[in-house]
Scaffold this motif. Structure first.
Motif, short mmCIF file in Angstrom:
data_model
loop_
_atom_site.label_atom_id
_atom_site.label_comp_id
_atom_site.label_asym_id
_atom_site.label_seq_id
_atom_site.Cartn_x
_atom_site.Cartn_y
_atom_site.Cartn_z
N ILE A 89 -13.82 2.13 -7.37
CA ILE A 89 -12.48 1.83 -6.84
C ILE A 89 -11.51 2.94 -7.21
CG2 ILE A 89 -10.51 0.27 -7.01
CD1 ILE A 89 -12.49 -2.04 -7.26
N ASN A 90 -11.58 3.41 -8.46
CA ASN A 90 -10.67 4.47 -8.90
C ASN A 90 -10.95 5.79 -8.20
OD1 ASN A 90 -9.09 3.01 -10.75
ND2 ASN A 90 -10.68 3.16 -12.32
N GLU A 91 -12.21 6.01 -7.78
CA GLU A 91 -12.56 7.24 -7.07
C GLU A 91 -12.03 7.24 -5.64
OE1 GLU A 91 -16.76 7.41 -7.24
OE2 GLU A 91 -16.86 8.08 -9.33
N MET A 92 -11.88 6.07 -5.06
CA MET A 92 -11.45 5.97 -3.67
C MET A 92 -9.99 6.38 -3.51
SD MET A 92 -13.25 2.31 -2.82
CE MET A 92 -12.39 2.12 -1.27
N SER A 93 -9.71 7.07 -2.41
CA SER A 93 -8.31 7.40 -2.10
C SER A 93 -7.62 6.14 -1.60
CB SER A 93 -8.26 8.49 -1.01
OG SER A 93 -8.75 7.97 0.23
N MET A 94 -6.29 6.15 -1.62
CA MET A 94 -5.55 4.97 -1.16
C MET A 94 -5.76 4.74 0.33
SD MET A 94 -4.36 3.06 -3.33
CE MET A 94 -3.72 2.02 -2.03
N PHE A 150 0.81 -1.22 0.00
CA PHE A 150 0.00 0.00 0.00
C PHE A 150 0.84 1.28 0.00
CE2 PHE A 150 -2.20 -3.39 2.28
CZ PHE A 150 -3.40 -3.46 1.61
N ARG A 151 2.03 1.21 0.58
CA ARG A 151 2.80 2.44 0.78
C ARG A 151 4.17 2.34 0.11
NH1 ARG A 151 0.44 5.57 4.73
NH2 ARG A 151 -1.31 4.58 5.78
N PRO A 152 4.65 3.49 -0.30
CA PRO A 152 4.01 4.82 -0.25
C PRO A 152 2.91 4.93 -1.31
CG PRO A 152 6.12 4.97 -1.37
CD PRO A 152 6.01 3.56 -0.88
N HIS A 153 2.02 5.88 -1.09
CA HIS A 153 0.89 6.05 -2.01
C HIS A 153 1.30 6.73 -3.30
CE1 HIS A 153 -2.05 5.93 1.67
NE2 HIS A 153 -1.49 4.76 1.41
N THR A 154 2.41 7.47 -3.27
CA THR A 154 2.87 8.21 -4.46
C THR A 154 4.35 7.90 -4.70
OG1 THR A 154 3.40 10.13 -3.06
CG2 THR A 154 1.20 10.07 -4.11
N PRO A 155 4.84 8.13 -5.91
CA PRO A 155 6.26 7.89 -6.19
C PRO A 155 7.15 8.81 -5.36
CG PRO A 155 4.99 8.18 -8.23
CD PRO A 155 4.10 8.56 -7.10
N LYS A 156 8.31 8.31 -4.98
CA LYS A 156 9.29 9.09 -4.22
C LYS A 156 10.55 9.28 -5.08
CE LYS A 156 6.54 9.14 -0.66
NZ LYS A 156 5.83 10.36 -0.27
N TYR A 157 11.15 10.45 -5.00
CA TYR A 157 12.33 10.76 -5.81
C TYR A 157 13.48 11.24 -4.92
CZ TYR A 157 9.06 10.56 -9.72
OH TYR A 157 8.12 10.14 -10.63
N VAL A 158 14.67 10.82 -5.27
CA VAL A 158 15.89 11.26 -4.59
C VAL A 158 16.85 11.76 -5.67
CG1 VAL A 158 17.86 10.62 -3.15
CG2 VAL A 158 15.59 9.64 -2.69
N PHE A 159 17.20 13.03 -5.57
CA PHE A 159 18.05 13.66 -6.58
C PHE A 159 17.49 13.48 -7.99
CE2 PHE A 159 21.07 12.32 -3.17
CZ PHE A 159 21.29 13.59 -2.64
N GLY A 160 16.18 13.57 -8.08
CA GLY A 160 15.52 13.46 -9.38
C GLY A 160 15.34 12.04 -9.88
N MET A 161 15.81 11.07 -9.11
CA MET A 161 15.68 9.67 -9.53
C MET A 161 14.59 9.00 -8.70
SD MET A 161 19.68 8.58 -9.96
CE MET A 161 19.21 6.95 -10.53
N LYS A 162 13.73 8.25 -9.40
CA LYS A 162 12.61 7.57 -8.72
C LYS A 162 13.13 6.43 -7.87
CE LYS A 162 8.35 5.10 -9.88
NZ LYS A 162 8.82 3.79 -9.52
N PRO A 219 13.08 2.95 -6.19
CA PRO A 219 12.45 1.67 -6.57
C PRO A 219 11.31 1.29 -5.62
CG PRO A 219 14.84 1.49 -6.62
CD PRO A 219 14.51 2.81 -5.99
N PHE A 220 10.32 0.60 -6.17
CA PHE A 220 9.17 0.10 -5.40
C PHE A 220 8.30 1.22 -4.83
CE2 PHE A 220 12.63 -3.04 -4.80
CZ PHE A 220 12.11 -4.06 -5.60
N THR A 221 8.38 2.40 -5.46
CA THR A 221 7.45 3.48 -5.09
C THR A 221 6.70 3.91 -6.35
OG1 THR A 221 9.07 5.27 -5.48
CG2 THR A 221 9.03 4.30 -3.29
N PRO A 222 5.40 4.12 -6.28
CA PRO A 222 4.55 3.85 -5.11
C PRO A 222 4.42 2.36 -4.84
CG PRO A 222 3.20 4.29 -7.03
CD PRO A 222 4.63 4.51 -7.47
N GLY A 223 3.61 2.01 -3.80
CA GLY A 223 3.39 0.60 -3.47
C GLY A 223 2.70 -0.12 -4.62
N ILE A 224 2.66 -1.44 -4.53
CA ILE A 224 2.12 -2.26 -5.62
C ILE A 224 0.66 -1.92 -5.91
CG2 ILE A 224 1.55 -4.61 -6.31
CD1 ILE A 224 4.01 -5.53 -4.73
N ILE A 225 -0.16 -1.82 -4.87
CA ILE A 225 -1.58 -1.55 -5.08
C ILE A 225 -1.83 -0.15 -5.63
CG2 ILE A 225 -3.81 -1.27 -3.90
CD1 ILE A 225 -3.11 -3.69 -2.21
#
Length: 328
Positions: free
Chosen positions: A286-291, A31-43, A45-51
């Protein structure tokens, strides 16, 4: 030796903790993180969570699975047309009718539970207008006028024929002196009957014309007033009064309602399902629901199972720790 005995304890313990933590993190990473995370402009890995990442595909798959396997025509027909379901429908209608038999509300007040005052008045006006047009059209038919005139004149003629002509004419010509003899001759039953038979046809034609004229000029207004009063009286009648002594009709109504229900399910369920499009509804919801909502729902449904997976990881880690002792 002391170090070896401590290892006997620490190895399974560390294995259990590692198994618990890794499974706990793995579930959280669904489930987490809900959104992609970036470090120095690089995404990262494994963000966002699988779901969160696969939410659209998951929604599509769940919607398709529900519409094809859980909410399809065969499954719903079997359930909705089961004896148990039909009995529930029948009892619901019966309970509703029993309640209405004690309902002292007027028909108008009862209908206001399901429509506005404006809608009710529009329906009343529409019914009154439609009935007025239909009744007036029928009454303005020349055959109706002829039939009415024929019935009226025939009844009058029959009553006149049954009367004693001597008494009628005697009173009419009383005091006319020489006309008494004429009245006596005319008072014969045969001549009396012939007179009214001969008079019947022209009187009927004259009355037919007058009735036609009256209906054409004033019939619609008369009918509208009459029906308006009747419709007004009907909607102001208490519901319980309308159902009074109608047990046989109510029983028939319950059977009819059950028949309509079965007919709608049998003949129109597929069309209803196609118009509803369950797959689309599920997918969009389902698409309307927040994570946060999605995660909360999944944990509410599978809380015990997910916790079991975490503790199973601890158990497997402990077992691997124990196995590792023997291969040291």
């Amino acid at each position: 030796m002391a170090d070896f005995s401590i290892y006997y304890v620490t190895a399974p313990l560390i294995g259990g903790v590692i198994g618990y933590i890794t499974n706990f993190i793995a579930i959280k990473m669904l489930f987490r993180p809900h959104t992609p995370k970036y470090v120095f402009g690089m995404k990262v890995p494994f963000t966002p969570g699988i779901i969160p990442k696969e939410k659209g595909r998951i929604a599509e798959a769940i919607g398709g699975a529900i519409s094809q396997n859980l909410m399809n025509q065969d499954v719903l027909s079997r359930y909705l047309l089961s004896d148990d379901m039909k009995a529930k429908v029948k009892h619901s209608v019966m309970d509703f009718m029993e309640t209405q038999k004690k309902n002292k509300e007027s028909v108008a007040d009862f209908l206001k539970h399901y429509m506005t005052e404006k809608e009710l008045q529009a329906i009343v006006a529409s019914v009154n207008n439609d009935l007025t047009v239909q009744v007036h059209t029928k009454l303005a038919d020349s055959e109706v006028s002829q039939n009415v005139a024929h019935i009226v004149v025939s009844n009058v003629v029959e009553k006149m024929k049954k009367m004693n002509p001597t008494e009628v004419l005697g009173g009419l010509f009383l005091g006319l002196g020489g006309l008494k003899a004429l009245a006596a001759r005319f008072a014969g039953a045969s001549l009396w009957n012939k007179f009214f038979t001969m008079l019947q046809t022209p009187v009927e034609k004259m009355l037919t014309g007058n009735i036609n004229k009256m209906l054409q000029n004033n019939g619609e207004e008369i009918v509208s007033k009459m029906l308006g009063n009747e419709v007004e009286a009907f909607i102001n009648t208490p519901v319980c009064k309308l159902l009074e002594g109608k047990d046989e009709q109510i029983t028939q109504l319950v059977k009819t309602a059950e028949g309509i229900y079965c007919s709608v399910i049998s003949d129109h369920l597929l069309r209803i399902l196609e118009s509803i499009d369950i797959s689309k509804i599920v997918r969009e919801r389902i698409n309307e629901m927040s994570m946060d909502e999605t995660e909360k729902i999944i944990f509410e449904v599978m809380d015990k199972e997910l916790k079991a997976i975490v503790w199973l990881g601890a158990l497997l880690g402990t077992i691997m720790g124990c196995v590792n002792i023997f291969f040291r």
